[in-house]
Scaffold this motif. Structure first.
Motif, short mmCIF file in Angstrom:
data_model
loop_
_atom_site.label_atom_id
_atom_site.label_comp_id
_atom_site.label_asym_id
_atom_site.label_seq_id
_atom_site.Cartn_x
_atom_site.Cartn_y
_atom_site.Cartn_z
N MET A 128 0.85 -1.17 0.00
CA MET A 128 0.00 0.00 0.00
C MET A 128 0.90 1.23 0.00
O MET A 128 1.81 1.35 0.80
N THR A 129 0.63 2.15 -0.91
CA THR A 129 1.43 3.37 -0.99
C THR A 129 0.71 4.51 -0.29
O THR A 129 -0.52 4.59 -0.31
N LEU A 130 1.48 5.38 0.31
CA LEU A 130 0.94 6.54 0.98
C LEU A 130 0.89 7.69 -0.01
O LEU A 130 1.91 8.05 -0.59
N ARG A 131 -0.29 8.23 -0.21
CA ARG A 131 -0.44 9.33 -1.17
C ARG A 131 -0.23 10.66 -0.48
O ARG A 131 -0.62 10.86 0.67
N THR A 132 0.37 11.59 -1.18
CA THR A 132 0.58 12.94 -0.68
C THR A 132 -0.73 13.71 -0.84
O THR A 132 -1.34 13.68 -1.91
N PRO A 133 -1.17 14.40 0.22
CA PRO A 133 -2.42 15.16 0.09
C PRO A 133 -2.26 16.30 -0.92
O PRO A 133 -1.18 16.88 -1.05
N SER A 134 -3.33 16.59 -1.62
CA SER A 134 -3.28 17.66 -2.61
C SER A 134 -3.18 19.01 -1.92
O SER A 134 -3.53 19.17 -0.76
N SER A 135 -2.68 19.98 -2.66
CA SER A 135 -2.55 21.31 -2.09
C SER A 135 -3.92 21.90 -1.76
O SER A 135 -4.06 22.64 -0.77
N SER A 136 -4.93 21.56 -2.55
CA SER A 136 -6.27 22.08 -2.25
C SER A 136 -6.78 21.54 -0.91
O SER A 136 -7.41 22.26 -0.14
N LEU A 137 -6.47 20.29 -0.61
CA LEU A 137 -6.88 19.71 0.67
C LEU A 137 -6.14 20.38 1.82
O LEU A 137 -6.73 20.70 2.85
N LEU A 138 -4.85 20.62 1.65
CA LEU A 138 -4.08 21.30 2.70
C LEU A 138 -4.60 22.71 2.93
O LEU A 138 -4.71 23.16 4.08
N TRP A 139 -4.93 23.42 1.85
CA TRP A 139 -5.50 24.77 1.99
C TRP A 139 -6.86 24.72 2.68
O TRP A 139 -7.19 25.57 3.50
N ALA A 140 -7.65 23.71 2.35
CA ALA A 140 -8.97 23.58 2.97
C ALA A 140 -8.84 23.30 4.46
O ALA A 140 -9.56 23.90 5.28
N LEU A 141 -7.94 22.41 4.84
CA LEU A 141 -7.72 22.12 6.25
C LEU A 141 -7.21 23.36 6.99
O LEU A 141 -7.61 23.63 8.13
N ALA A 142 -6.34 24.12 6.34
CA ALA A 142 -5.85 25.36 6.94
C ALA A 142 -6.98 26.36 7.13
O ALA A 142 -7.06 27.04 8.17
N ALA A 143 -7.88 26.45 6.15
CA ALA A 143 -9.02 27.37 6.27
C ALA A 143 -9.92 26.97 7.42
O ALA A 143 -10.41 27.82 8.17
N VAL A 144 -10.16 25.67 7.57
CA VAL A 144 -10.98 25.18 8.69
C VAL A 144 -10.30 25.53 10.01
O VAL A 144 -10.96 25.98 10.96
N PHE A 145 -8.98 25.38 10.08
CA PHE A 145 -8.27 25.72 11.31
C PHE A 145 -8.35 27.22 11.60
O PHE A 145 -8.53 27.62 12.75
N VAL A 146 -8.24 28.05 10.58
CA VAL A 146 -8.33 29.50 10.79
C VAL A 146 -9.71 29.88 11.30
O VAL A 146 -9.86 30.69 12.22
N VAL A 147 -10.75 29.30 10.72
CA VAL A 147 -12.11 29.63 11.14
C VAL A 147 -12.43 29.04 12.51
O VAL A 147 -13.02 29.71 13.36
N GLY A 148 -12.02 27.81 12.76
CA GLY A 148 -12.36 27.16 14.02
C GLY A 148 -11.33 27.35 15.12
O GLY A 148 -11.61 27.06 16.28
N GLY A 149 -10.15 27.85 14.78
CA GLY A 149 -9.09 28.02 15.76
C GLY A 149 -9.46 28.84 16.98
O GLY A 149 -9.10 28.47 18.10
N PRO A 150 -10.19 29.95 16.82
CA PRO A 150 -10.57 30.73 18.02
C PRO A 150 -11.38 29.92 19.04
O PRO A 150 -11.37 30.26 20.21
#
Length: 175
Positions: free
Chosen positions: A1-23
């Motif tokens: 089983m190979t480990l896939r690198t997450p796409s940049s769009s997914l990383l940006w989306a996770l970062a956006a969720v963290f920015v919104v939910g971080g407070p």
């Protein structure tokens, strides 16, 4: 089983969720709604106190002379593992972290469901962002709706599993 690198769009989306939910991770400056103050914070505080003092987690003595948790409305009660965060950190921070983790899980669950239905990775990521960062998800963050976050996360999972099962069954029949 190979480990896939997450796409940049997914990383940006996770970062956006963290920015919104971080407070939500910091109790200072975060307005905890009245229903959260009435139900979630005392319930999680009680569960933490009960476990640390060896008392029953199934009975809350302070409500109406004593209430069983089976009949009380406790979002993420003693059978839901997220409340254990209150054992590790202050309750408001634990609620914020639980909310943020549910939001990130919801993004991934909706993304998986959308890709199973043929959406491109970018479109699937945007669909997950639409749920988490749209009006429904923002209301979950703003109002600390812990019960709705659990629904947002766990509803796409069985739907995706059923879709995957249907696809596997169709492939099996085609063979």
């Amino acid at each position: 089983m190979t480990l896939r690198t997450p796409s940049s769009s997914l990383l940006w989306a996770l970062a956006a969720v963290f920015v919104v939910g971080g407070p939500a991770l910091f109790g200072d400056g975060v307005d905890i709604p009245d229903d959260a103050l009435y139900y979630m914070v005392p319930a999680w505080d009680w569960l933490c106190t009960a476990v640390s003092s060896g008392q029953s987690i199934w009975f809350v003595p302070g409500k109406l002379g004593g209430t069983s948790l089976y009949v009380d409305v406790v979002p993420m009660g003693p059978l839901y593992p997220a409340w254990l965060l209150a054992m590790l950190m202050p309750t408001v921070t634990a609620l914020g972290l639980a909310s943020l983790l549910h939001a990130m899980g919801t993004l991934l669950a909706v993304r998986w469901l959308a890709t199973l239905h043929g959406a491109s990775p970018m479109a699937a990521t945007l669909a997950g962002c639409g749920v988490v960062l749209g009006p429904i998800g923002l209301a979950g963050f703003q109002d600390a709706q812990m019960d709705s976050w659990a629904t947002f996360l766990w509803l796409p999972m069985p739907l995706a599993c059923l879709e995957k099962l249907a696809q596997v069954e169709a492939q099996r029949r085609a063979r």
